[in-house]
Motif scaffolding. Structure first.
Motif, PDB file in Angstrom:
ATOM      1  N   VAL A   1      45.817  19.964  32.049  1.00  0.00           N
ATOM      2  CA  VAL A   1      45.332  20.224  33.334  1.00  0.00           C
ATOM      3  C   VAL A   1      44.615  18.976  33.893  1.00  0.00           C
ATOM      4  O   VAL A   1      43.798  18.335  33.511  1.00  0.00           O
ATOM      5  CB  VAL A   1      44.439  21.304  33.329  1.00  0.00           C
ATOM      6  N   SER A   2      45.048  18.487  35.173  1.00  0.00           N
ATOM      7  CA  SER A   2      44.556  17.430  35.699  1.00  0.00           C
ATOM      8  C   SER A   2      44.105  17.756  37.133  1.00  0.00           C
ATOM      9  O   SER A   2      44.563  18.540  37.752  1.00  0.00           O
ATOM     10  CB  SER A   2      45.455  16.204  35.649  1.00  0.00           C
TER      11      SER A   2
ATOM     12  N   ILE B   1      41.379  29.869  30.939  1.00  0.00           N
ATOM     13  CA  ILE B   1      42.304  28.631  30.839  1.00  0.00           C
ATOM     14  C   ILE B   1      41.703  27.955  29.523  1.00  0.00           C
ATOM     15  O   ILE B   1      42.486  27.342  28.695  1.00  0.00           O
ATOM     16  CB  ILE B   1      42.523  27.757  32.089  1.00  0.00           C
ATOM     17  N   GLY B   2      40.487  27.901  29.494  1.00  0.00           N
ATOM     18  CA  GLY B   2      39.979  26.973  28.299  1.00  0.00           C
ATOM     19  C   GLY B   2      40.076  27.812  26.970  1.00  0.00           C
ATOM     20  O   GLY B   2      40.226  27.183  25.877  1.00  0.00           O
ATOM     21  N   GLY B   3      40.233  29.204  27.053  1.00  0.00           N
ATOM     22  CA  GLY B   3      40.401  29.878  25.815  1.00  0.00           C
ATOM     23  C   GLY B   3      41.901  29.618  25.400  1.00  0.00           C
ATOM     24  O   GLY B   3      42.034  29.496  24.376  1.00  0.00           O
TER      25      GLY B   3
ATOM     26  N   VAL C   1      41.516  16.769  33.574  1.00  0.00           N
ATOM     27  CA  VAL C   1      40.297  17.309  33.502  1.00  0.00           C
ATOM     28  C   VAL C   1      40.132  18.473  32.335  1.00  0.00           C
ATOM     29  O   VAL C   1      39.375  19.311  32.199  1.00  0.00           O
ATOM     30  CB  VAL C   1      39.997  17.949  34.856  1.00  0.00           C
ATOM     31  N   THR C   2      41.214  18.439  31.476  1.00  0.00           N
ATOM     32  CA  THR C   2      41.317  19.554  30.316  1.00  0.00           C
ATOM     33  C   THR C   2      40.047  19.773  29.650  1.00  0.00           C
ATOM     34  O   THR C   2      39.583  20.853  29.198  1.00  0.00           O
ATOM     35  CB  THR C   2      42.395  18.964  29.550  1.00  0.00           C
ATOM     36  N   SER C   3      39.370  18.529  29.303  1.00  0.00           N
ATOM     37  CA  SER C   3      38.260  18.577  28.429  1.00  0.00           C
ATOM     38  C   SER C   3      37.094  19.277  29.262  1.00  0.00           C
ATOM     39  O   SER C   3      35.916  19.554  28.745  1.00  0.00           O
ATOM     40  CB  SER C   3      37.808  17.020  28.065  1.00  0.00           C
ATOM     41  N   GLN C   4      37.151  19.268  30.713  1.00  0.00           N
ATOM     42  CA  GLN C   4      35.961  19.736  31.548  1.00  0.00           C
ATOM     43  C   GLN C   4      36.397  21.410  31.501  1.00  0.00           C
ATOM     44  O   GLN C   4      35.593  22.292  32.233  1.00  0.00           O
ATOM     45  CB  GLN C   4      35.955  19.338  32.902  1.00  0.00           C
TER      46      GLN C   4
ATOM     47  N   VAL D   1      46.647  28.362  36.407  1.00  0.00           N
ATOM     48  CA  VAL D   1      46.305  27.256  37.098  1.00  0.00           C
ATOM     49  C   VAL D   1      46.646  27.483  38.469  1.00  0.00           C
ATOM     50  O   VAL D   1      45.948  27.226  39.517  1.00  0.00           O
ATOM     51  CB  VAL D   1      46.946  26.070  36.509  1.00  0.00           C
ATOM     52  N   GLY D   2      48.194  28.154  38.560  1.00  0.00           N
ATOM     53  CA  GLY D   2      48.459  28.503  39.968  1.00  0.00           C
ATOM     54  C   GLY D   2      47.671  29.679  40.503  1.00  0.00           C
ATOM     55  O   GLY D   2      47.249  29.499  41.804  1.00  0.00           O
ATOM     56  N   GLU D   3      46.960  30.578  39.868  1.00  0.00           N
ATOM     57  CA  GLU D   3      46.092  31.764  40.452  1.00  0.00           C
ATOM     58  C   GLU D   3      44.718  30.953  40.708  1.00  0.00           C
ATOM     59  O   GLU D   3      44.444  31.314  41.802  1.00  0.00           O
ATOM     60  CB  GLU D   3      45.941  32.844  39.396  1.00  0.00           C
ATOM     61  N   VAL D   4      44.074  29.996  40.028  1.00  0.00           N
ATOM     62  CA  VAL D   4      43.073  29.426  40.196  1.00  0.00           C
ATOM     63  C   VAL D   4      43.436  28.727  41.542  1.00  0.00           C
ATOM     64  O   VAL D   4      42.395  28.839  42.660  1.00  0.00           O
ATOM     65  CB  VAL D   4      42.644  28.611  39.305  1.00  0.00           C
ATOM     66  N   ASN D   5      44.466  28.001  41.815  1.00  0.00           N
ATOM     67  CA  ASN D   5      44.519  27.171  43.243  1.00  0.00           C
ATOM     68  C   ASN D   5      44.606  28.051  44.484  1.00  0.00           C
ATOM     69  O   ASN D   5      44.116  27.883  45.231  1.00  0.00           O
ATOM     70  CB  ASN D   5      45.616  26.330  42.986  1.00  0.00           C
ATOM     71  N   THR D   6      45.415  29.300  43.923  1.00  0.00           N
ATOM     72  CA  THR D   6      45.101  30.183  45.302  1.00  0.00           C
ATOM     73  C   THR D   6      43.820  30.756  45.564  1.00  0.00           C
ATOM     74  O   THR D   6      43.530  30.559  46.603  1.00  0.00           O
ATOM     75  CB  THR D   6      46.084  31.366  44.905  1.00  0.00           C
TER      76      THR D   6
END
Lengths: 458, 292
Positions: A254-255, A274-276, A265-268, A164-169
């Motif tokens: 994850v929100s 991350i989903g895996g 938003v975990t269900s999205q 999640v941190g990497e996605v945000n970057t």
């Protein structure tokens, strides 16, 4: 005839074909740059006017991109990322339930054998000690297997947080590049290298969460989760994801802050890395942990029911053999730990020490349907656990192979449109170079014509 | 379709990785003699093999139990054989003493021999396997008979599980041998015979001859029952060995791989990798830029 016009025509050729050489060399230089889409110079003849410019102009040097293929590749990356993460996460089940010595199945079998030895020698301190040793090994095996699975769960939660941190970057990078591209293109500058950088960042994001990409204003892109939550917008910039840990379970969800409040938003996020990781944790891993806990409790209950009805060598009855509320706390009961004489091998205190019938009844626990609500033996329940875990790994591997094949196909299709061919670029290079040389010659000719006219006066 | 340089290199990379991974897998399969290297290779075969392994372990345990039972019965067999010899000798002495030619002195000597035989018989009846007195019933931690021939155990006979749900007695009830219903109390009769011999009591000696015959029959019957149980244990043993061997074979069948097939597959996988390497060695293909 206007010599000036010939001169202008030559100059326009020099500009246009010079750009062509430049674009071809850019393309060749970026042949291995991830996410790079080749650029193509489009030439257009200038309209002839009575004293107008004529000649040629480079209409544009656009990136050659098929939006449909880009979207397909983005989706394929998410599928592959998710499937690969599932395989990496679930392979622990292959190890935890492998048939190497020391696994739970072996421990159950060894304990069963030791009960047989007690039944054959109920008055032997040595066989009783061995049986308690085997019971302890069984407990250790339950605890170790539970520990393997819970450590894996903790690792998955840690990896979700770091992903999640990497996605945000990367989302922040995309937002910054959106602004930079708008500024560059508003001032007429070429921004293809910025677009390539943004594509690279998008490639990373799409491998981690499933996203939809929509063209926004001024060359920007809007990135959204498949469920609709915006991750990057031109106006709002990056809207980061938040990894929150449930203090009770340690599980991460994850929100995202939307309209001032945190929305889950975990269900999205059904796929992407991350989903895996989420699917592996909440699917097969949870199922394996629950199955193991159930087996531990069923094992303890089944043996306790028989053991507590029997008598130890000391004539005492009513003692449990194991205690367990889940696999991780499965252990030898304090009533019997370190007390071989407490092992209840007899059914009648009056027939001590030779009565071996309760030891045989303890052996019979292994052939009775005492697990999974009375539908399976302990061995069968363990086999079911193995089958479920191994099948989950097998399915994840099959999904990964399929996802990789689809991604390879999507990559090839994208590459066929947007990739750089050195042969093709070399042809362009030669073509533009020749045209550039010819344009230069044209300027020389015009110059010579001026010289000829000036010479007429001398 | 446009083919770019990256497509060519990607294809090469994927082929090298795939053929290398397959070669590694086949190498491990050949080295371990296994077709199934991890449960996920074949979940059903793995779970079934676990079931067969559990069966193998259970039967191994039953074989150990059978060995304990056979050990006990062999000791009893040997003991009863000797007791039978003792009773045969006691009966012969009783017949000899009952003969009119035996005088009081000879009968006194025979009485001493009979007392020694009784002690020997008590000793033989207290046969033990480790700390277990085999004829003492559940009171196995003490001798079945005291020095006077009084029974100290109980009539329970322990069973051992030799197969799932099948239990066989690994001893006999001492009272059914030494004080059988409708029979004689062997130790008491031996004592009575020696008393009659000491007393030169011809009628008592004659009665002793009959008692010794009955006692010998009781010992012989007990011996037969032990032989029959040994037979049952041996049948169970051979059956258990068959079940165990079948379980072991099933595991090999489910998870294993024949050596020849494993090495052929390994060689094939290695060849495929070498082919991929050889093709990769020919890259990069010449391009127009290099020709200029």
């Amino acid at each position: 005839m206007s010599i000036l016009r010939i001169l202008n025509t030559g100059a326009s050729g020099l500009r246009a074909h010079g750009l062509g050489v430049q674009v071809a060399s850019d393309n060749i230089a970026n042949v291995n740059t991830p996410g790079y889409a080749r650029r193509k110079v489009e030439l257009q003849a200038n309209q002839l006017q009575p004293n107008g410019p004529g000649g040629v102009r480079a209409k544009d040097a656009n990136r050659v991109v098929d939006q449909f293929l880009e979207a397909r590749l983005t989706a394929a990356r998410a599928e592959t990322g998710g499937a690969e993460a599932q395989v990496e996460s679930l392979q622990i089940l292959d190890f935890a339930f492998s048939d190497e010595a020391g696994n739970l199945g072996e421990a159950l079998g060894a304990f069963q054998q030791s009960l047989g030895d007690v039944a054959a020698n109920p008055n032997s301190q040595a066989t009783r000690e061995v049986a308690l040793g085997r019971a302890t090994q069984l407990a250790t095996s339950f605890q170790q297997t539970a520990s393997l699975l819970s450590e894996q769960r903790a690792q998955l939660n840690g990896r979700i947080t770091s992903e999640v941190g990497e996605v945000n970057t990367q989302l922040e990078t995309i937002a910054q590049l959106n602004q930079a591209i708008a500024e560059a293109e508003n001032t007429g500058q070429e921004a293809s290298h910025l677009r390539a950088q943004r594509d690279q960042a998008l490639t990373v994001v799409s491998g981690k969460v499933p996203v939809k990409v929509i063209d926004g204003p001024q060359g920007s892109i809007q990135v959204m989760l498949n469920g609709g939550s915006a991750l990057v917008s031109f106006e709002g910039g990056a809207q980061p994801l938040i990894a929150s840990e449930d203090p009770a379970t340690g599980d991460v969800t994850v929100s995202q802050i939307q309209a001032g409040r945190a929305v889950d938003v975990t269900s999205q996020i059904p796929n992407g890395r991350i989903g895996g990781l989420l699917s592996a944790r909440d699917g097969a891993l949870s199922q394996a942990q629950a199955g193991l806990d159930q087996l531990a409790v069923d094992t303890a209950n089944a043996f306790n029911a028989v053991h507590s009805a029997g008598f130890g060598l000391d004539g005492v009855s009513g003692r449990n053999l194991f205690t367990a509320t889940e696999a991780s706390d499965f252990q030898l009961s304090a009533d019997v730990a370190g007390q071989p004489e407490a092992l209840a091998a007899a059914q009648d205190a009056g027939l001590l020490p030779g009565d071996n019938r309760n030891a045989q009844a303890l052996q019979d626990v292994f052939v009775g349907n005492v697990a999974n609500g009375g539908t399976a033996t302990l061995d069968q329940a363990f086999q079911q656990l193995v089958t479920e875990g191994a099948t989950a790994v097998q399915m994840a591997m099959a999904e990964r192979d399929q996802a990789q094949a689809v991604e390879t196909q999507a990559t090839n299709m994208r590459e066929a449109v947007s990739g750089v061919s050195i042969d093709e670029e070399t042809v362009s290079l030669i073509s533009f170079q020749r045209a550039f040389e010819a344009s230069a010659r044209l300027v020389s000719v015009a110059d010579e014509m001026y010289e000829s006219i000036l010479a007429m006066k001398r | 379709m446009r083919v770019t340089d990256n497509m060519t290199f990607d294809l090469m990379r994927q082929n090298l990785l795939r053929t290398r991974a397959h070669a590694n897998e086949m190498q491990e399969a050949a080295q371990r003699g296994r077709r199934v290297l991890a449960p996920s290779d074949d979940p059903v075969a793995t779970a079934t093999a676990f079931g067969e392994r559990a069966k193998e372990q259970r039967v191994e345990g039953q074989l150990r139990t059978i060995n304990v039972g056979l050990g006990a019965l062999e000791l009893l067999d040997s003991s009863f054989e000797q007791m039978n010899d003792v009773m045969t000798k006691a009966r012969e002495l009783a017949i000899q003493a009952a003969n009119d030619t035996s005088d009081a002195e000879a009968r006194e000597q025979i009485a001493q021999e009979v007392r020694a035989m009784r002690d020997q018989l008590i000793n033989l009846a207290n046969v033990r396997q480790g700390d277990r007195f085999l004829l003492a019933g559940m009171q196995e931690d003490q001798p079945a008979f005291d020095a006077t021939g009084s029974f100290q155990g109980d009539d329970n006979v322990r069973t051992l599980e030799v197969a799932d749900g099948l239990r066989i007695e690994d001893s006999v009830s001492a009272s059914s041998v030494f004080n059988a219903p409708g029979g004689v109390d062997i130790f008491a009769e031996l004592e009575a015979l020696s008393v009659a011999l000491d007393a030169n009591d011809a009628a008592g000696i004659q009665a002793g001859v009959g008692a010794m015959r009955s006692g010998q029959r009781q010992i012989s019957d007990g011996h037969s029952r032990i032989g029959s149980r040994m037979e049952s244990f041996l049948v169970a043993e051979s059956s258990a060995i068959r079940v165990r061997d079948a379980a072991v074979a099933a595991q090999t069948e489910l998870l294993g791989k024949e050596t020849e097939a494993a090495y052929v597959d390994f060689a094939r996988a290695q060849n495929a990798y070498q082919e991929a390497l050889s093709i990769a060695g020919q890259l990069p293909l010449p391009n127009l830029l290099q020709q200029r």
